[in-house]
Design a protein around this motif. Structure first.
Motif, PDB file in Angstrom:
ATOM      1  N   GLU A   5       0.602  -1.247  -0.108  1.00 36.82           N
ATOM      2  CA  GLU A   5      -0.051  -0.004   0.071  1.00 36.82           C
ATOM      3  C   GLU A   5       0.934   1.297  -0.049  1.00 36.82           C
ATOM      4  OE1 GLU A   5      -3.360   0.419  -0.278  1.00 36.82           O
ATOM      5  OE2 GLU A   5      -3.836  -2.060  -0.153  1.00 36.82           O
ATOM      6  N   ARG A   6       2.270   1.157   0.346  1.00 34.26           N
ATOM      7  CA  ARG A   6       3.233   2.219   0.317  1.00 34.26           C
ATOM      8  C   ARG A   6       2.542   3.361   1.158  1.00 34.26           C
ATOM      9  NH1 ARG A   6       6.913   1.286  -3.682  1.00 34.26           N
ATOM     10  NH2 ARG A   6       6.574  -0.309  -4.955  1.00 34.26           N
ATOM     11  N   LEU A   7       2.235   3.214   2.284  1.00 30.94           N
ATOM     12  CA  LEU A   7       1.863   4.319   3.197  1.00 30.94           C
ATOM     13  C   LEU A   7       2.920   4.768   4.186  1.00 30.94           C
ATOM     14  CD1 LEU A   7      -1.434   2.271   4.549  1.00 30.94           C
ATOM     15  CD2 LEU A   7      -1.293   4.096   2.981  1.00 30.94           C
ATOM     16  N   ALA A  46      -2.975  11.639   3.948  1.00 30.34           N
ATOM     17  CA  ALA A  46      -1.771  11.362   3.030  1.00 30.34           C
ATOM     18  C   ALA A  46      -0.961  12.779   2.987  1.00 30.34           C
ATOM     19  CB  ALA A  46      -2.373  10.999   1.700  1.00 30.34           C
ATOM     20  N   THR A  48       2.646   8.336   5.733  1.00 30.17           N
ATOM     21  CA  THR A  48       1.186   9.007   5.668  1.00 30.17           C
ATOM     22  C   THR A  48       0.924   9.119   7.356  1.00 30.17           C
ATOM     23  OG1 THR A  48       0.711   7.616   3.732  1.00 30.17           O
ATOM     24  CG2 THR A  48      -1.196   8.031   5.645  1.00 30.17           C
ATOM     25  N   PHE A  84      -6.751   8.488   7.938  1.00 30.81           N
ATOM     26  CA  PHE A  84      -5.325   8.640   7.472  1.00 30.81           C
ATOM     27  C   PHE A  84      -5.454  10.091   6.843  1.00 30.81           C
ATOM     28  CE2 PHE A  84      -5.799   3.922   7.111  1.00 30.81           C
ATOM     29  CZ  PHE A  84      -4.779   3.505   7.595  1.00 30.81           C
TER      30      PHE A  84
END
Length: 453
Positions: free
Chosen positions: A402-404, A442, A407, A440
């Motif tokens: 998810e490449r968070l 971003a 975040t 969240f």
């Protein structure tokens, strides 16, 4: 004569081919397996080699060591589903090292993990029940205490001074048959075994270490403790020539943290990077050794100390940094707020920068597979929020995809969180079987809420 010479040549070639075939088809690459099985200040120990001999004399170091190494027995309580009576079972055994005369003992965390009771046997066969003072699974170090006085103990040596090729002793008590000593040399330093560990900078030795020696001592010829034996590399689980120890500087720092703070205080530079030898071809550098700085965390010690993206770190406090494990191993022996002198290569020129280490604080939200840390004021301002914690990494392949990273999480179950202590409190109070909602934000400021059921 010519015929004899021809026969001799054929014999030599045949022998060489046979040996070459053996090396080609018989030898295999080893596979890593983990071996399951008030602190005194540095103490100088006088030592003299055997007069007239280039060979080191191990007898004095061995005599000091064997009495300070113990057998550790991990006992768990069991209960039969068909009976109300409880029993005990041997979970495993290992070794430990007495580091103070009043009974503090260092061992591996995996030796004492899940123990209901711990029994320690000294080299003179005296038995004691031990208490766990603290442990750190990420470094595989644990600290025990037995109620005893005037014990033989090993003083910590300075593992930074250990040299490749130096003679060492591996001392363990694997079978509760009193301590066993083997000898070898330091084969390498700063070995990264690819373990999920905060050490990642092990001392490698060819001194024979077998299962059950975990938690034992790696000792130099002066009788100083320079490592805690932790792992071996083997296809069979038995010794084949590769063994690894946590450096004493790291182990000592962990012990002192446990005694003073109750847990491990990890200092960080505040960079993300890679060793120069592993850089992609498009990044051109004029050196083959060091750590390339790919990213500097805003507000970190590295940021405030002047380290920049593209710098190559090649020395810290006069300790050479050739690869990433060198850097991680040395910083792992330091604490938050310690100041280190970092030498970097920038645009072909060397600069020395003074960097104050910051504290590494993370919390793993295992229910959603994410690790978080405290957000800096710059993180909050950039995302235009007043509170939140920052995601440092995903703990599962799904969350990693998810490449968070970077975040922010501003609320869990609609409860605002300002730091990881808030996250711990929210997670401790909630019912684990209930759905969990996470808000969240971003890096572009977009806010989203997700629910895990």
């Amino acid at each position: 004569m010519r015929k004899l010479f021809s026969l001799l040549l054929v014999s030599i070639m045949g022998g060489a081919l046979t040996l070459g075939s053996y090396l080609l088809f018989i030898e295999e690459e080893p596979v890593y397996v983990e071996d399951k099985g008030s602190i005194p200040a540095y103490t100088p120990v006088n030592f003299e080699a055997v007069p007239g001999s280039a060979m080191a004399d191990f007898t004095e170091a061995a005599d000091k060591s064997v009495h300070a190494v113990v057998h550790v027995k991990n006992i768990t309580e069991t209960r039969s589903p068909f009976s109300s009576r409880a029993g005990t079972a041997l979970q495993g055994t290992g070794s430990g090292v007495i580091i103070s005369p009043d009974g503090y003992i260092v061992t591996n965390n995996h030796v004492i993990q899940n123990a209901s009771k711990l029994q320690v046997t000294l080299n003179n066969n005296e038995n004691y029940m031990a208490q766990v003072i603290g442990s750190d699974p990420t470094t595989d170090i644990a600290l025990l205490k037995i109620e005893a006085e005037d014990l033989d103990y090993l003083p910590f040596g300075n593992s930074n001074n250990a040299r490749i090729g130096e003679w060492v002793l591996a001392v363990g008590n694997p079978f509760n048959l009193t301590s066993t000593v083997t000898a070898g040399i330091i084969s390498a330093k700063s070995r990264d075994l690819g373990m999920d560990s905060n050490v990642s900078s092990f001392i490698q030795t060819d001194a024979a270490i077998n299962p059950g020696n975990s938690g034992g001592a790696l000792v130099n010829v002066h009788g100083e403790l320079i490592g805690i034996n932790t792992a071996i590399t083997s296809q069979t689980g038995s010794y084949v020539g590769y063994a690894f120890a946590v450096p004493s500087n790291n182990a000592r720092k962990i012990v002192e943290d446990i005694l003073e703070f109750g847990d491990v205080q990890q200092g960080i530079l505040g960079i993300r990077g890679s060793q120069v030898s592993r850089l992609p071809a498009e990044i051109e550098v004029n050196t083959t050794e060091g750590v390339y700085v790919a990213e500097v965390e805003q507000g970190s010690g590295a940021d405030k100390g002047g380290i920049r993206e593209g710098d190559i770190i090649n020395q810290i406090d006069n300790v050479e940094i050739r690869k990433f494990s060198d850097l991680k191993g040395y910083i792992g022996s330091k604490r938050p707020n310690d100041v280190v002198q970092v030498k970097v290569l920038r645009d072909g020129e060397e600069k020395t920068l003074r960097v104050k280490l910051t504290k590494y604080e993370v919390y793993q939200i295992k229910a959603i597979g994410l690790e978080v840390t405290n957000a800096s004021s710059e993180d909050l301002a950039r995302n235009k929020v007043k509170n939140g914690v920052k995601i440092t990494r995903g703990l599962t392949p799904q969350m990693q995809s998810e490449r968070l990273t970077g975040t922010l999480i501003t609320a869990i179950d609609n409860i605002p969180v300002e730091d990881i202590d808030d996250v711990k409190e929210v997670m401790a109070r909630r019912n684990s079987s209930d759905p969990i909602s996470v808000t969240f934000v971003a890096p572009n400021g977009e806010k989203q809420k997700y629910v895990w059921r």
